[in-house]
Motif scaffolding. Structure first.
Motif, mmCIF file in Angstrom:
data_model
loop_
_atom_site.group_PDB
_atom_site.id
_atom_site.type_symbol
_atom_site.label_atom_id
_atom_site.label_comp_id
_atom_site.label_asym_id
_atom_site.label_seq_id
_atom_site.Cartn_x
_atom_site.Cartn_y
_atom_site.Cartn_z
ATOM 1 N N VAL A 90 -5.340 16.633 0.746
ATOM 2 C CA VAL A 90 -5.206 15.256 0.255
ATOM 3 C C VAL A 90 -4.401 15.227 -1.044
ATOM 4 C CG1 VAL A 90 -6.494 13.288 -0.665
ATOM 5 C CG2 VAL A 90 -7.316 14.468 1.385
ATOM 6 N N GLU A 91 -4.657 16.158 -1.917
ATOM 7 C CA GLU A 91 -3.921 16.225 -3.183
ATOM 8 C C GLU A 91 -2.431 16.426 -2.953
ATOM 9 O OE1 GLU A 91 -3.737 19.459 -6.796
ATOM 10 O OE2 GLU A 91 -5.723 18.900 -6.041
ATOM 11 N N VAL A 93 -0.676 15.704 -0.184
ATOM 12 C CA VAL A 93 -0.096 14.525 0.460
ATOM 13 C C VAL A 93 0.105 13.409 -0.566
ATOM 14 C CG1 VAL A 93 -0.513 12.708 2.163
ATOM 15 C CG2 VAL A 93 -0.977 15.091 2.749
ATOM 16 N N GLU A 94 -0.849 13.220 -1.446
ATOM 17 C CA GLU A 94 -0.694 12.180 -2.472
ATOM 18 C C GLU A 94 0.453 12.510 -3.414
ATOM 19 O OE1 GLU A 94 -4.532 11.942 -4.259
ATOM 20 O OE2 GLU A 94 -5.326 10.578 -2.712
ATOM 21 N N GLU A 95 0.587 13.786 -3.789
ATOM 22 C CA GLU A 95 1.675 14.182 -4.687
ATOM 23 C C GLU A 95 3.034 13.978 -4.042
ATOM 24 O OE1 GLU A 95 3.489 18.360 -6.465
ATOM 25 O OE2 GLU A 95 1.309 18.170 -6.260
ATOM 26 N N GLY A 97 3.729 12.220 -1.311
ATOM 27 C CA GLY A 97 3.932 10.860 -0.813
ATOM 28 C C GLY A 97 4.267 9.859 -1.890
ATOM 29 N N ALA A 98 4.085 10.243 -3.168
ATOM 30 C CA ALA A 98 4.350 9.306 -4.262
ATOM 31 C C ALA A 98 5.815 8.897 -4.321
ATOM 32 C CB ALA A 98 3.919 9.931 -5.586
ATOM 33 N N LEU A 141 -6.716 10.239 4.558
ATOM 34 C CA LEU A 141 -5.302 9.988 4.282
ATOM 35 C C LEU A 141 -4.829 8.616 4.754
ATOM 36 C CD1 LEU A 141 -3.864 13.485 5.298
ATOM 37 C CD2 LEU A 141 -4.255 12.623 2.987
ATOM 38 N N ARG A 143 -3.438 7.909 7.505
ATOM 39 C CA ARG A 143 -2.166 8.110 8.200
ATOM 40 C C ARG A 143 -2.433 8.895 9.472
ATOM 41 N NH1 ARG A 143 -0.412 9.198 2.784
ATOM 42 N NH2 ARG A 143 1.359 7.887 2.136
#
Length: 363
Positions: A90-91, A93-95, A97-98, A141, A143
């Motif tokens: 998750v970390e 993907v968030e990084e 995906g920003a 996520l 997604r």
């Protein structure tokens, strides 16, 4: 050495056709290959994140529809706790995906997945046992998430964007600590009836041979892997063989720390003993490929993994042994044997691309 490499067999009356290297980026021209490749090119063009989960690191990247990595990030694998691994995913993907608009996420990991791609049945490096990973990650996520075996992901990437372009029936072999494998047949990752196809490294190639971690003896990966190369070099060095002096010197006189990577580096630098050891591993590789050709009849074998940094020092002996041991040699077309083109990023590229096109793949 405990066992000699496969012996030279009597050759055919006619010489086999010469090896031909396939040019890249050619659409497959047999079966349904061209139609399906066009279908994929016309498919969704959005970005996807691919994540390759290994025993020591988690690598992630944003991948476009042409297989190009636009940005990357890595983390250490957080032990074997399933929840901790999910938090790292998750970390990442968030990084990543920003800065991008992400359509889907593909996860490639060592282990056995169920046929629906929702559950990790077993992973040798992580504490995943019947873990509903896709459901957990899709909830976190928000997604679409695709879950696949890492070798399957790498084979798909080579078929789509790498050395396997132009082939309708591809077998990918990964040489590292052991031997991994995967198949792409007519535009599909072939996983077998129960989802565990591709364990080529555990075909028994020497009855009563070296004990394998799987519990059997004589598995192919005990003769044609990085571990096998290191083991044979250690045996030679521990015997204080005069031909092993460069090997012994390279590790400060301690044969116990010799690895396949050390042997490969010395072979590339010209050490004769290391080259001989690599040649033997290449001959075992070629014998196993001949067995697979008899069973699967692919158009191309793509060889990847860390041991392939040896290049032709490994692959040329494999080609020769393959030609010597191929069933029907001289009277049948022979599969090509090529090095993988995408290197260590193949797994994350393939996982991302599979997640992008999975909704359009044929059932």
């Amino acid at each position: 050495m405990y066992e000699p490499p496969p012996g030279v067999q009597a050759g055919p009356h006619r010489r086999p056709a010469p090896w031909k290297r396939r040019p890249p980026a050619i659409a497959a021209r047999t079966g349904q290959g061209p139609t399906f490749r066009e279908h994929l090119r016309l498919g969704r063009k959005g970005l996807a994140i691919g994540i390759d989960i290994g025993g020591t690191k988690v690598a992630a990247g944003v991948v476009d529809a042409d297989g190009r990595i636009l940005s990357e990030a890595r983390r250490s694998t957080p032990g074997s706790d399933p929840r901790a691994v999910e938090r790292v995913i998750v970390e990442l993907v968030e990084e990543l995906g920003a800065g991008h608009r992400i359509w889907s996420v593909g996860i490639g990991a060592a282990g056995w997945m169920d046929l629906d791609g929702g559950t990790v049945l077993f992973s040798p490096h992580l504490a995943w046992r019947n873990e509903p990973l896709r459901e957990n990650l899709q909830r976190l996520l928000r997604r679409p998430v695709l879950l696949t075996n890492d070798a399957d992901a790498a084979a798909w990437a080579e078929w789509r964007f790498g050395a396997g372009q132009g082939e309708s029936r591809l077998v990918c072999i990964t040489l590292g600590t052991g031997i991994g494998g995967a198949m792409v047949l007519d535009g599909r990752v072939e996983r077998g009836r129960f989802g565990v196809a591709g364990e080529f490294g555990h075909q028994i190639i020497m009855r009563g041979g070296h004990r394998c971690e799987c519990g059997n003896r004589g598995c192919w990966e005990q003769y044609a892997s990085g571990n096998a190369l290191g083991r044979e070099a250690r045996i030679l060095a521990q015997a204080n063989s005069p031909v092993a002096q460069e090997l012994i010197a390279a590790v400060g006189g301690d044969p116990a720390v010799i690895t396949g990577a050390v042997v490969t580096e010395l072979a590339l630098a010209g050490d004769a003993a290391s080259r001989e050891l690599l040649e033997e591993v290449g001959e075992w590789l070629g014998l196993g490929l001949a067995n697979l050709a008899a069973a699967l009849d692919p158009g191309l074998f793509v060889i990847g993994g860390g041991l392939c940094s040896a290049g032709d020092l490994l692959v040329e002996p494999a080609r020769k042994a393959f030609a010597r041991n191929l069933t029907g040699r001289g009277f049948r077309p022979a599969a090509g044997i090529e090095l993988a083109a995408l290197g260590p990023n193949a797994g994350l590229i393939g996982a991302a691309d599979l997640s992008r096109v999975s909704s359009r793949m044929r059932s």
